[in-house]
Design a protein around this motif. Structure first.
Motif, PDB file in Angstrom:
ATOM      1  N   ARG B 214      39.037  32.140  36.170  1.00  0.00           N
ATOM      2  CA  ARG B 214      39.448  32.002  34.759  1.00  0.00           C
ATOM      3  C   ARG B 214      40.866  32.533  34.572  1.00  0.00           C
ATOM      4  NH1 ARG B 214      34.433  34.146  31.284  1.00  0.00           N
ATOM      5  NH2 ARG B 214      32.906  32.566  31.914  1.00  0.00           N
ATOM      6  N   SER B 215      41.167  33.643  35.237  1.00  0.00           N
ATOM      7  CA  SER B 215      42.507  34.228  35.117  1.00  0.00           C
ATOM      8  C   SER B 215      43.555  33.245  35.637  1.00  0.00           C
ATOM      9  CB  SER B 215      42.579  35.536  35.914  1.00  0.00           C
ATOM     10  OG  SER B 215      41.598  36.456  35.456  1.00  0.00           O
ATOM     11  N   TRP B 216      43.223  32.597  36.755  1.00  0.00           N
ATOM     12  CA  TRP B 216      44.171  31.636  37.334  1.00  0.00           C
ATOM     13  C   TRP B 216      44.431  30.494  36.354  1.00  0.00           C
ATOM     14  CZ3 TRP B 216      44.427  26.505  38.744  1.00  0.00           C
ATOM     15  CH2 TRP B 216      45.470  26.155  39.624  1.00  0.00           C
ATOM     16  N   HIS B 217      43.366  29.992  35.730  1.00  0.00           N
ATOM     17  CA  HIS B 217      43.549  28.863  34.816  1.00  0.00           C
ATOM     18  C   HIS B 217      44.303  29.281  33.547  1.00  0.00           C
ATOM     19  CE1 HIS B 217      41.486  25.553  36.812  1.00  0.00           C
ATOM     20  NE2 HIS B 217      40.631  26.456  37.278  1.00  0.00           N
ATOM     21  N   GLU B 218      44.045  30.502  33.075  1.00  0.00           N
ATOM     22  CA  GLU B 218      44.725  30.931  31.830  1.00  0.00           C
ATOM     23  C   GLU B 218      46.042  31.650  32.122  1.00  0.00           C
ATOM     24  OE1 GLU B 218      42.529  32.308  28.649  1.00  0.00           O
ATOM     25  OE2 GLU B 218      40.722  31.140  29.123  1.00  0.00           O
ATOM     26  N   ARG B 219      46.344  31.818  33.390  1.00  0.00           N
ATOM     27  CA  ARG B 219      47.598  32.469  33.801  1.00  0.00           C
ATOM     28  C   ARG B 219      47.751  33.877  33.226  1.00  0.00           C
ATOM     29  NH1 ARG B 219      50.581  28.739  36.420  1.00  0.00           N
ATOM     30  NH2 ARG B 219      52.445  30.055  36.384  1.00  0.00           N
ATOM     31  N   ARG B 220      46.629  34.558  33.036  1.00  0.00           N
ATOM     32  CA  ARG B 220      46.656  35.973  32.640  1.00  0.00           C
ATOM     33  C   ARG B 220      45.323  36.583  33.045  1.00  0.00           C
ATOM     34  NH1 ARG B 220      43.662  36.817  27.802  1.00  0.00           N
ATOM     35  NH2 ARG B 220      42.800  34.821  27.120  1.00  0.00           N
ATOM     36  N   VAL B 221      45.296  37.885  33.186  1.00  0.00           N
ATOM     37  CA  VAL B 221      44.074  38.533  33.664  1.00  0.00           C
ATOM     38  C   VAL B 221      42.959  38.428  32.630  1.00  0.00           C
ATOM     39  CG1 VAL B 221      43.006  40.750  34.238  1.00  0.00           C
ATOM     40  CG2 VAL B 221      45.229  40.143  35.228  1.00  0.00           C
ATOM     41  N   ILE B 222      41.847  37.847  33.073  1.00  0.00           N
ATOM     42  CA  ILE B 222      40.628  37.791  32.264  1.00  0.00           C
ATOM     43  C   ILE B 222      39.577  38.615  32.996  1.00  0.00           C
ATOM     44  CG2 ILE B 222      38.866  36.284  31.265  1.00  0.00           C
ATOM     45  CD1 ILE B 222      41.485  35.297  30.300  1.00  0.00           C
ATOM     46  N   THR B 223      38.989  39.569  32.331  1.00  0.00           N
ATOM     47  CA  THR B 223      37.915  40.340  32.960  1.00  0.00           C
ATOM     48  C   THR B 223      36.582  39.863  32.399  1.00  0.00           C
ATOM     49  OG1 THR B 223      38.003  42.062  31.270  1.00  0.00           O
ATOM     50  CG2 THR B 223      39.419  42.354  33.206  1.00  0.00           C
ATOM     51  N   THR B 224      35.518  40.225  33.098  1.00  0.00           N
ATOM     52  CA  THR B 224      34.184  39.888  32.584  1.00  0.00           C
ATOM     53  C   THR B 224      33.355  41.170  32.529  1.00  0.00           C
ATOM     54  OG1 THR B 224      33.309  39.414  34.786  1.00  0.00           O
ATOM     55  CG2 THR B 224      34.269  37.571  33.574  1.00  0.00           C
ATOM     56  N   ASP B 225      32.300  41.129  31.744  1.00  0.00           N
ATOM     57  CA  ASP B 225      31.476  42.332  31.580  1.00  0.00           C
ATOM     58  C   ASP B 225      30.486  42.513  32.711  1.00  0.00           C
ATOM     59  OD1 ASP B 225      32.717  42.964  29.237  1.00  0.00           O
ATOM     60  OD2 ASP B 225      31.272  41.861  27.989  1.00  0.00           O
ATOM     61  N   SER B 226      30.140  41.421  33.338  1.00  0.00           N
ATOM     62  CA  SER B 226      29.123  41.511  34.381  1.00  0.00           C
ATOM     63  C   SER B 226      29.302  40.337  35.330  1.00  0.00           C
ATOM     64  CB  SER B 226      27.721  41.463  33.756  1.00  0.00           C
ATOM     65  OG  SER B 226      27.554  40.223  33.089  1.00  0.00           O
ATOM     66  N   THR B 227      28.556  40.373  36.439  1.00  0.00           N
ATOM     67  CA  THR B 227      28.529  39.229  37.346  1.00  0.00           C
ATOM     68  C   THR B 227      27.074  38.882  37.593  1.00  0.00           C
ATOM     69  OG1 THR B 227      28.477  40.598  39.340  1.00  0.00           O
ATOM     70  CG2 THR B 227      30.657  39.945  38.522  1.00  0.00           C
ATOM     71  N   ASP B 228      26.843  37.646  37.971  1.00  0.00           N
ATOM     72  CA  ASP B 228      25.480  37.225  38.245  1.00  0.00           C
ATOM     73  C   ASP B 228      25.533  36.145  39.319  1.00  0.00           C
ATOM     74  OD1 ASP B 228      22.811  36.709  38.252  1.00  0.00           O
ATOM     75  OD2 ASP B 228      22.795  35.602  36.353  1.00  0.00           O
ATOM     76  N   THR B 229      25.531  36.585  40.571  1.00  0.00           N
ATOM     77  CA  THR B 229      25.628  35.644  41.695  1.00  0.00           C
ATOM     78  C   THR B 229      25.042  36.280  42.941  1.00  0.00           C
ATOM     79  OG1 THR B 229      27.136  34.394  43.125  1.00  0.00           O
ATOM     80  CG2 THR B 229      27.970  36.475  42.263  1.00  0.00           C
ATOM     81  N   ILE B 230      24.538  35.425  43.845  1.00  0.00           N
ATOM     82  CA  ILE B 230      24.100  35.935  45.143  1.00  0.00           C
ATOM     83  C   ILE B 230      25.296  36.159  46.069  1.00  0.00           C
ATOM     84  CG2 ILE B 230      21.810  34.880  45.003  1.00  0.00           C
ATOM     85  CD1 ILE B 230      22.854  32.714  46.993  1.00  0.00           C
ATOM     86  N   ALA B 231      26.450  35.651  45.692  1.00  0.00           N
ATOM     87  CA  ALA B 231      27.632  35.771  46.564  1.00  0.00           C
ATOM     88  C   ALA B 231      28.267  37.150  46.352  1.00  0.00           C
ATOM     89  CB  ALA B 231      28.613  34.646  46.285  1.00  0.00           C
ATOM     90  N   ASP B 232      27.577  38.152  46.875  1.00  0.00           N
ATOM     91  CA  ASP B 232      27.973  39.551  46.633  1.00  0.00           C
ATOM     92  C   ASP B 232      29.398  39.844  47.094  1.00  0.00           C
ATOM     93  OD1 ASP B 232      26.254  39.199  49.217  1.00  0.00           O
ATOM     94  OD2 ASP B 232      27.548  40.896  49.644  1.00  0.00           O
ATOM     95  N   GLY B 233      29.872  39.120  48.079  1.00  0.00           N
ATOM     96  CA  GLY B 233      31.184  39.433  48.643  1.00  0.00           C
ATOM     97  C   GLY B 233      32.349  39.098  47.725  1.00  0.00           C
ATOM     98  N   VAL B 234      32.104  38.285  46.704  1.00  0.00           N
ATOM     99  CA  VAL B 234      33.208  37.860  45.823  1.00  0.00           C
ATOM    100  C   VAL B 234      32.950  38.211  44.360  1.00  0.00           C
ATOM    101  CG1 VAL B 234      33.994  35.995  47.333  1.00  0.00           C
ATOM    102  CG2 VAL B 234      32.212  35.535  45.638  1.00  0.00           C
ATOM    103  N   ALA B 235      32.021  39.160  44.141  1.00  0.00           N
ATOM    104  CA  ALA B 235      31.576  39.424  42.776  1.00  0.00           C
ATOM    105  C   ALA B 235      32.376  40.541  42.108  1.00  0.00           C
ATOM    106  CB  ALA B 235      30.077  39.722  42.769  1.00  0.00           C
ATOM    107  N   GLY B 236      33.674  40.335  41.904  1.00  0.00           N
ATOM    108  CA  GLY B 236      34.472  41.313  41.170  1.00  0.00           C
ATOM    109  C   GLY B 236      34.599  40.905  39.714  1.00  0.00           C
ATOM    110  N   ARG B 237      34.999  41.872  38.894  1.00  0.00           N
ATOM    111  CA  ARG B 237      35.156  41.584  37.467  1.00  0.00           C
ATOM    112  C   ARG B 237      36.563  41.829  36.945  1.00  0.00           C
ATOM    113  NH1 ARG B 237      32.538  45.042  34.395  1.00  0.00           N
ATOM    114  NH2 ARG B 237      31.857  46.537  35.973  1.00  0.00           N
ATOM    115  N   TYR B 238      37.350  42.628  37.676  1.00  0.00           N
ATOM    116  CA  TYR B 238      38.684  43.014  37.193  1.00  0.00           C
ATOM    117  C   TYR B 238      39.771  42.511  38.137  1.00  0.00           C
ATOM    118  CZ  TYR B 238      35.915  46.589  34.684  1.00  0.00           C
ATOM    119  OH  TYR B 238      34.990  47.259  33.924  1.00  0.00           O
TER     120      TYR B 238
END
Lengths: 320, 320
Positions: B214-238
C-alpha cells in the motif's frame, strides 16, 4: 594404481560439455541432521535442476557425443531418472529419444519422461526386462543404445560430482553413495580415490536389491531373481562385470540397509533438512541410522541423488 | 538515474565477503510448473544452505562489518529467518547474537535459532513488538542493533541474488520477489534496474500484510494495525521510509495475493518442483495464479526465499 575404465582428464573436460545447470550443485552442512545422527552431515544436493536428479551430468555427455557423431536418435532403458535426463539432453540437441521403462515405475517419473518429449515404451516386469527391450529396439531400429553404468559417459558424468567434493574446502571423512548400476558410485569413487584418497567411499544399497553389493563383497557378479524395495532407482538385478571391476577398485565398502531405515531417512531429510527426496536419495542417511557407531563424530557427505517421487506414496511413507 | 541507498560496486564487492555457501544458488527452468501456469517458470533456489533462506547473504556482510569494528555482540528482531542467519554468521565469527522474536513465530524457526547458539528472547505480540524490544535491548546493553531492510548490508547482501539473475544467460521477462520489510525487493530490484533494466521487478505481498505494498502504491508510508497471514516471514506493519524510497525507484509493481493462492502456490511447488517451501516463498507463484493473463507466455523467475516451515502446519496447508 587404479586400472578402471575412467579417466581424470576426460572427467575434467566433461565439465565444459555439461550444461552448467547440472554442475556446482549445493554442498552444505546440515546441523539439524547432524545432531540427530551424532556426526557431521553435509548434503550434496543433486535435485535442484530441470530433471531433479544427478543423471543430467551423464546424459549431457552422451547426447553431446551422439550429436558429434551425427546421430539423430537414441534409446535407453530407465528406472525413470535416466530417461528424463536423456529426454532433456536429447531434446535440446534435436535427438529423438526413446525410453523403455517398467510399467511399475513411479507415475511421476513416467509422466515427466513423456513431458520432456521422449517416446516412452512400457514393459511388464522390472528394470531388467526394460533393458532387454531397449536392446532389441536398438537393434531393430539401428539406433544407438545408451546403457547406464556400462556407457563410460554415464559414469564420468556422475564423476564430476566427485570433482566438486574433492575441491571443497572441507574435512570430509566419508562419502555415502546410493548404489544401483554403479555409475555414480564408480564415478564419484574414482575421482575421490584419485584426488582425495583419505576420504572413505561407502556404497549403500537396499537389502531388497542387493545384487551389486553382494557382487562387490564376493568379487564376482552375483545376480538375483527379483528385487523388493521402494528404492526404485537402484533396483537392478544384473550387475555389469566391467562396472563391478571398477567398483572393486574405488569403493571402500558396500552396505545393505533395510526398507524401514530408508523410510526413516526420507522422513529425517524432510523434517530436518526440508528436502523431499526419492527413496534412493535416503540410502546414505539410512546407512548412518543402521550403524551410528561407525560414523560417530565423523564428517559424512550424502549425495541427494533424486527427488522424483510419487507424492501419494511419499506421504504414506513419511507419515508417522 | 537511481538515487537509492544501494551501491553496485559495494554489492559486487560483497560477493568476496559472503561465504560461498550462500552464493551462486541454483537457477533453473521448471517445465512442470510452467505448463500448469501457462508461462516459462524459472526457480532461484535460496534454501539449499545451512539456514534454509536467503538471509545469510546479508548477515555475512553484517557480521563481517561488526567484527571488523571490533564488536563482540549484536541483537536483532526476527520473524525467524534473519535470526537463524545472524546466528550462523555470528557464531562463525565469535559474535554473541541475541534474537528477539514473537512467541507466535514458527516453532521450527525458533528451535533452529537456539540450535545455532543464539540467545533467543520471545515477546508477546508480533514482529513489530519484537523490533521494539530488540531496540531497547540494544540501548540497555549498548549492543549493536541489526535492523533488517534498514541496515544497508541486509539489502546489499540480498542484492547479490540480483547479480546472479542479471548474469544468467537467459530470456527473463519478470522477477517475482516476496515483499516484507523490503531488503530483498530493493536489493534485487536495484541490481536488475541497473544491469537489466528491461526485466520487470514485481513485488508480492499477502493481502493480510499489505503495509509496504500500500505504501508503494500511495508513495508514502502506510502502516496497519495488525496482520493476518500464514506468510510469517513478510508480516510487518511499519514500513521503513528509507526502504520505501528505494523500493519506489526499483519496483515496477507491487501486488497483493490471497491466502488461498499462497497455499496453492506451496502445493504446486511441492507437486511440480518437489520443493517444500515456507509460505513467503510461494508468493511469486501465487501472483501468477491470481493473474495468469498478465504472465501468459512470459518467462518469470520466482525467488524461493525460505523453507523454514513447521511441518504440521505445512501438511495441513498442502493437503487437499
Amino acid at each position: 594404481m587404479l586400472t578402471t575404465r575412467l579417466d581424470l582428464d576426460r572427467i575434467r573436460a566433461a565439465r565444459r560439455v555439461i550444461d552448467p545447470i547440472f554442475l556446482d550443485t549445493p554442498l552444505y552442512q546440515c546441523d539439524a541432521l547432524g545432531r540427530r545422527l551424532g556426526c557431521t552431515v553435509s548434503i550434496k544436493l543433486e535435485t535442484a535442476n530441470p530433471v531433479r536428479s544427478f543423471k543430467g551430468r551423464g546424459t549431457e555427455l552422451v547426447a553431446s557425443l551422439l550429436t558429434g557423431q551425427g546421430r539423430t536418435a537414441a534409446v535407453c532403458a530407465s528406472a525413470g531418472n535416466l530417461g528424463q535426463a536423456l529426454g532433456w539432453s536429447g531434446h535440446r540437441r534435436g535427438l529423438d529419444v526413446t525410453v523403455v521403462a517398467s510399467r511399475r515405475a513411479p507415475a511421476a517419473k513416467l509422466g515427466r519422461i513423456r513431458a520432456l518429449g521422449a517416446a516412452l515404451e512400457l514393459v511388464d516386469g522390472d528394470f531388467e526386462q526394460a533393458r532387454e527391450r531397449a536392446a532389441s529396439i536398438a537393434q531393430q531400429r539401428r539406433v544407438r543404445l545408451i546403457e547406464d553404468s556400462r556407457d563410460i559417459e554415464t559414469c564420468e558424468g556422475a564423476a564430476t560430482i566427485g570433482l566438486e567434493l574433492a575441491s571443497a574446502d572441507s574435512s570430509l571423512d566419508t562419502v555415502l553413495i546410493a548404489l544401483g548400476g554403479g555409475a555414480m558410485a564408480t564415478g564419484v569413487g574414482y575421482v575421490l580415490k584419485t584426488l582425495s584418497p583419505d576420504v572413505q567411499v561407502i556404497c549403500v544399497q537396499p537389502l531388497g536389491a542387493p545384487a551389486m553389493t553382494r557382487s562387490w563383497h564376493e568379487r564376482r557378479v552375483i545376480t538375483t531373481d527379483s528385487t523388493d524395495t521402494i528404492a526404485d532407482g537402484v533396483a537392478g538385478r544384473y550387475p555389469i562385470p566391467a562396472v563391478l571391476n571398477d567398483l572393486l577398485q574405488v569403493a571402500d565398502d558396500a552396505v545393505l540397509v533395510r526398507e524401514a531405515s530408508i523410510i526413516e531417512g526420507m522422513r529425517m531429510l524432510l523434517e530436518h533438512a526440508g528436502l523431499v527426496v526419492e527413496p534412493s536419495a535416503a540410502l546414505g542417511i539410512a546407512a548412518v541410522l543402521e550403524d551410528p557407531d561407525r560414523f560417530a563424530g565423523r564428517h559424512v557427505v550424502t549425495v541427494i541423488c533424486g527427488s522424483n517421487v510419487d507424492l501419494d506414496a511419499y506421504h504414506r511413507w513419511v507419515r508417522r
